[in-house]
Design a protein around this motif. Structure first.
Motif, PDB file in Angstrom:
ATOM      1  N   SER A  98       6.033  -5.870  -8.545  1.00 38.47           N
ATOM      2  CA  SER A  98       5.614  -5.655  -9.941  1.00 38.47           C
ATOM      3  C   SER A  98       4.397  -6.508 -10.293  1.00 38.47           C
ATOM      4  O   SER A  98       3.619  -6.138 -11.176  1.00 38.47           O
ATOM      5  N   ASP A  99       4.207  -7.639  -9.578  1.00 38.96           N
ATOM      6  CA  ASP A  99       3.020  -8.470  -9.821  1.00 38.96           C
ATOM      7  C   ASP A  99       1.732  -7.747  -9.414  1.00 38.96           C
ATOM      8  O   ASP A  99       0.648  -8.116  -9.846  1.00 38.96           O
ATOM      9  N   LEU A 100       1.870  -6.766  -8.518  1.00 40.29           N
ATOM     10  CA  LEU A 100       0.675  -6.088  -8.002  1.00 40.29           C
ATOM     11  C   LEU A 100       0.226  -4.936  -8.895  1.00 40.29           C
ATOM     12  O   LEU A 100      -0.819  -4.336  -8.662  1.00 40.29           O
TER      13      LEU A 100
ATOM     14  N   SER B 124       2.762   1.300 -10.489  1.00 36.41           N
ATOM     15  CA  SER B 124       3.657   1.906 -11.481  1.00 36.41           C
ATOM     16  C   SER B 124       5.001   2.207 -10.826  1.00 36.41           C
ATOM     17  O   SER B 124       5.099   2.300  -9.601  1.00 36.41           O
ATOM     18  N   ALA B 125       6.020   2.389 -11.682  1.00 36.11           N
ATOM     19  CA  ALA B 125       7.368   2.671 -11.166  1.00 36.11           C
ATOM     20  C   ALA B 125       7.376   3.966 -10.366  1.00 36.11           C
ATOM     21  O   ALA B 125       8.057   4.081  -9.351  1.00 36.11           O
ATOM     22  N   ALA B 126       6.569   4.934 -10.825  1.00 35.05           N
ATOM     23  CA  ALA B 126       6.529   6.230 -10.128  1.00 35.05           C
ATOM     24  C   ALA B 126       5.992   6.066  -8.703  1.00 35.05           C
ATOM     25  O   ALA B 126       6.395   6.783  -7.793  1.00 35.05           O
ATOM     26  N   GLU B 127       5.098   5.104  -8.529  1.00 35.05           N
ATOM     27  CA  GLU B 127       4.505   4.896  -7.202  1.00 35.05           C
ATOM     28  C   GLU B 127       5.479   4.224  -6.236  1.00 35.05           C
ATOM     29  O   GLU B 127       5.437   4.469  -5.037  1.00 35.05           O
ATOM     30  N   THR B 128       6.326   3.368  -6.767  1.00 36.64           N
ATOM     31  CA  THR B 128       7.197   2.579  -5.879  1.00 36.64           C
ATOM     32  C   THR B 128       8.614   3.143  -5.768  1.00 36.64           C
ATOM     33  O   THR B 128       9.385   2.704  -4.926  1.00 36.64           O
TER      34      THR B 128
ATOM     35  N   VAL C 273       0.853  -1.192   0.000  1.00 41.09           N
ATOM     36  CA  VAL C 273       0.000   0.000   0.000  1.00 41.09           C
ATOM     37  C   VAL C 273       0.893   1.247   0.000  1.00 41.09           C
ATOM     38  O   VAL C 273       1.880   1.294   0.730  1.00 41.09           O
ATOM     39  N   PRO C 274       0.579   2.231  -0.861  1.00 36.43           N
ATOM     40  CA  PRO C 274       1.386   3.463  -0.846  1.00 36.43           C
ATOM     41  C   PRO C 274       1.186   4.232   0.459  1.00 36.43           C
ATOM     42  O   PRO C 274       0.042   4.380   0.904  1.00 36.43           O
ATOM     43  N   VAL C 275       2.275   4.695   1.035  1.00 35.99           N
ATOM     44  CA  VAL C 275       2.196   5.416   2.325  1.00 35.99           C
ATOM     45  C   VAL C 275       1.298   6.646   2.189  1.00 35.99           C
ATOM     46  O   VAL C 275       0.509   6.961   3.069  1.00 35.99           O
TER      47      VAL C 275
ATOM     48  N   PRO D  66       8.264   4.772  -0.396  1.00 36.27           N
ATOM     49  CA  PRO D  66       6.850   5.070  -0.659  1.00 36.27           C
ATOM     50  C   PRO D  66       5.850   3.942  -0.394  1.00 36.27           C
ATOM     51  O   PRO D  66       4.655   4.201  -0.367  1.00 36.27           O
ATOM     52  N   MET D  67       6.339   2.721  -0.234  1.00 37.65           N
ATOM     53  CA  MET D  67       5.389   1.617  -0.061  1.00 37.65           C
ATOM     54  C   MET D  67       5.505   0.951   1.313  1.00 37.65           C
ATOM     55  O   MET D  67       6.602   0.856   1.864  1.00 37.65           O
ATOM     56  N   VAL D  68       4.382   0.495   1.817  1.00 39.39           N
ATOM     57  CA  VAL D  68       4.377  -0.403   2.981  1.00 39.39           C
ATOM     58  C   VAL D  68       4.114  -1.786   2.394  1.00 39.39           C
ATOM     59  O   VAL D  68       3.161  -1.948   1.631  1.00 39.39           O
ATOM     60  N   THR D  69       4.966  -2.742   2.694  1.00 39.14           N
ATOM     61  CA  THR D  69       4.698  -4.091   2.196  1.00 39.14           C
ATOM     62  C   THR D  69       4.560  -5.059   3.367  1.00 39.14           C
ATOM     63  O   THR D  69       5.253  -4.944   4.375  1.00 39.14           O
ATOM     64  N   VAL D  70       3.647  -5.971   3.204  1.00 43.94           N
ATOM     65  CA  VAL D  70       3.425  -7.011   4.217  1.00 43.94           C
ATOM     66  C   VAL D  70       3.537  -8.358   3.511  1.00 43.94           C
ATOM     67  O   VAL D  70       2.879  -8.582   2.489  1.00 43.94           O
ATOM     68  N   ARG D  71       4.408  -9.208   4.022  1.00 41.92           N
ATOM     69  CA  ARG D  71       4.553 -10.554   3.444  1.00 41.92           C
ATOM     70  C   ARG D  71       4.217 -11.582   4.506  1.00 41.92           C
ATOM     71  O   ARG D  71       4.558 -11.413   5.673  1.00 41.92           O
ATOM     72  N   THR D  72       3.564 -12.625   4.067  1.00 40.01           N
ATOM     73  CA  THR D  72       3.297 -13.724   4.980  1.00 40.01           C
ATOM     74  C   THR D  72       3.239 -15.046   4.207  1.00 40.01           C
ATOM     75  O   THR D  72       3.028 -15.056   3.002  1.00 40.01           O
ATOM     76  N   HIS D  73       3.475 -16.100   4.933  1.00 42.20           N
ATOM     77  CA  HIS D  73       3.524 -17.435   4.353  1.00 42.20           C
ATOM     78  C   HIS D  73       2.526 -18.288   5.130  1.00 42.20           C
ATOM     79  O   HIS D  73       2.631 -18.390   6.354  1.00 42.20           O
ATOM     80  N   LEU D  74       1.560 -18.868   4.422  1.00 41.56           N
ATOM     81  CA  LEU D  74       0.514 -19.629   5.111  1.00 41.56           C
ATOM     82  C   LEU D  74       0.245 -20.942   4.385  1.00 41.56           C
ATOM     83  O   LEU D  74       0.383 -21.001   3.153  1.00 41.56           O
TER      84      LEU D  74
END
Lengths: 183, 276
Positions: free
Chosen positions: B117-119, B122-126, A70-72, A96-104
């Motif tokens: 990139s699978d999601l 755009s490059a500008a967003e990330t 999700v973009p911050v 700029p991004m918040v990332t959440v990873r999980t393995h289930l």
């Protein structure tokens, strides 16, 4: 002879198709989401909401890897000045991004409660949250997940934002509501 | 003689014990290790974070091109080590930092899961934007000064308004009037410095003003001109008083304009302090 060969070929194609289907990797896609962070300040209680998360889950051999991002800057607290301030303290332009990873395990989709280990990257920091409880409800083919990530400002080395020289509390729980559908 | 020697011996032993205790308290350890993939090849530039399980304090380093990392100056105890790298599943392990040279080697598995990139972002967003971050940092620094100075300004502002009620009088000069002038000048000086830090804070493009900050900014269109007008009218009133005249004409509006200005300033302060 030619006809027998043709039948055999068709049979082989069907057999391969069946095998491919039986071993196919399934995927999940995040359909809708609401992520809400809560900030406590002596003068304010603030909620910042984002509906901009995207997510995907890839399952293989009964195990699934999920990624939600999700973009911050997509979080809206109802005040543009506060949002820009949050963007600054969380280094949202740099990360700029918040990332959440999980393995289930794939069977988790059948449970009513999941205890997930989450790896969250936010503000340039990676933090591991163990056993985060998520409630699962089924609506047709869709799975609705709800829960709260017990995040803290200090976990991500964020300097607590201040208003009128008073800082916010260290706890910023993030409430999640997500609807996943199989792809 | 024997007693003195015994005393010296006790003092020496006591000092030695104190020194050893102090040294034990200052003992720190280093933790190093390597981040490899499943084949044993190093994972370059992996992010390695370390969390003290007792204090909760955490630290992060980046492994070098050979996958090696190093933490120094650690207090002995239990730590959680987490390693992550693009294209690999993150891994976490617990390590006891007690010995002379503890190590924590970790092996990361290649990620079979989705990537950013699978999601479909755009490059500008990330992409990281250091310039934008610097602008945000400068903006926050300036607005923090704006906030603090705004709070400080309320003190002479309130005092100016209070002394204003006794500054009229019939005499051509009075100490209250002089005090009112000094406080008013101080308020004006602080106010314009406060305003400078808001007006010249960098603008962030693409941001629409919404929420209480909109009220705060709108009120500035009342107290801003008011802060210019009030001293001008005040100077006119002061001059008329000094000549022994009744305050008349535009100058007679000094008090009313000052009160409206002060009220708008107070409301501006409340608009960002109290949720309503």
């Amino acid at each position: 002879m030619k006809s027998a060969m043709k039948t055999l070929n068709v049979g082989m194609v069907f057999l391969l198709a069946w095998a491919a289907l039986a071993w196919a990797d399934s995927q999940w896609v995040l359909d809708q989401s609401t992520l809400t962070y809560h900030v406590s300040h002596p003068l304010h209680q603030v909620d910042g909401v984002s509906h901009a998360a995207r997510g995907k889950g890839m399952c293989h051999d009964g195990q699934c890897d999920f990624l939600i991002a999700v973009p911050v800057k997509s979080f809206d607290s109802g005040d543009s000045n506060r949002d820009l301030h949050m963007l600054q303290v969380t280094r949202g332009a740099q990360y700029p991004m918040v990332t959440v990873r999980t393995h289930l395990p794939e069977t988790a989709a059948q449970e009513s409660t999941i205890h997930a280990d989450l790896d969250i990257e936010f503000a340039g920091q990676s933090v591991h949250y163990k056993d985060v409880r998520l409630e699962v409800s089924t609506q047709g083919k869709e799975k609705k997940l709800t829960g709260t990530i017990p995040a803290k400002v200090g976990d991500f080395k964020i300097e607590p934002p201040t208003l009128l020289t008073m800082p916010i509390k260290n706890d910023i729980p993030v409430k999640i509501e997500m609807t996943w559908r199989p792809q | 003689m024997k007693t003195k020697a015994a005393q010296v011996l006790w003092v020496t032993v006591w000092f030695a014990l104190c020194l050893s205790a102090a040294k034990a308290q200052n003992t720190t350890a280093d933790l190093s290790g390597t981040i490899n993939d499943a084949s044993g090849a190093p994972v370059p530039n992996a992010k390695v974070s370390l969390k003290n399980l007792t204090t909760g304090q955490s630290n992060e380093v980046q492994a070098d091109a050979r996958g090696k990392y190093h933490f120094s100056g650690l207090a002995p105890g239990q730590y959680e080590v987490s390693a992550s790298a693009e294209g690999f599943n993150p891994k976490t392990t617990t390590v006891s930092v007690t010995g002379p040279a503890p190590t924590a080697h970790m092996s990361l598995e290649r990620s079979t899961g989705p990537t950013l990139s699978d999601l479909g972002f755009s490059a500008a967003e990330t992409q990281s934007n250091a310039e934008e971050q610097a602008r945000l940092d400068k903006r926050t620094r300036m607005l923090k000064i704006h906030q603090k100075m705004g709070l400080i300004t309320t003190v002479p502002l309130a005092a100016t308004i209070i002394t204003g009620f006794g500054a009229g009088g019939k005499q051509t000069s009075s100490s209250t009037r002089d005090l009112h002038v000094v406080l008013g000048s101080t308020t004006a000086g602080l106010y314009f410095t406060t305003a400078y830090f808001a007006i010249f804070a960098p603008r962030i493009h693409g941001t629409e003003t919404r929420g209480p900050i909109r009220v705060h900014k709108t009120l500035a269109w009342i107290h801003g001109p008011g802060m210019i007008l009030t001293p001008i009218l005040g100077a006119m009133a002061f001059e008329q008083k000094s000549k022994g005249e009744h305050v008349h004409g535009l100058a007679s509006l000094h008090g009313q304009v000052a009160i409206v200005t002060g009220a708008a300033y107070g409301a501006a302060l409340l608009s960002v302090s109290v949720k309503f």
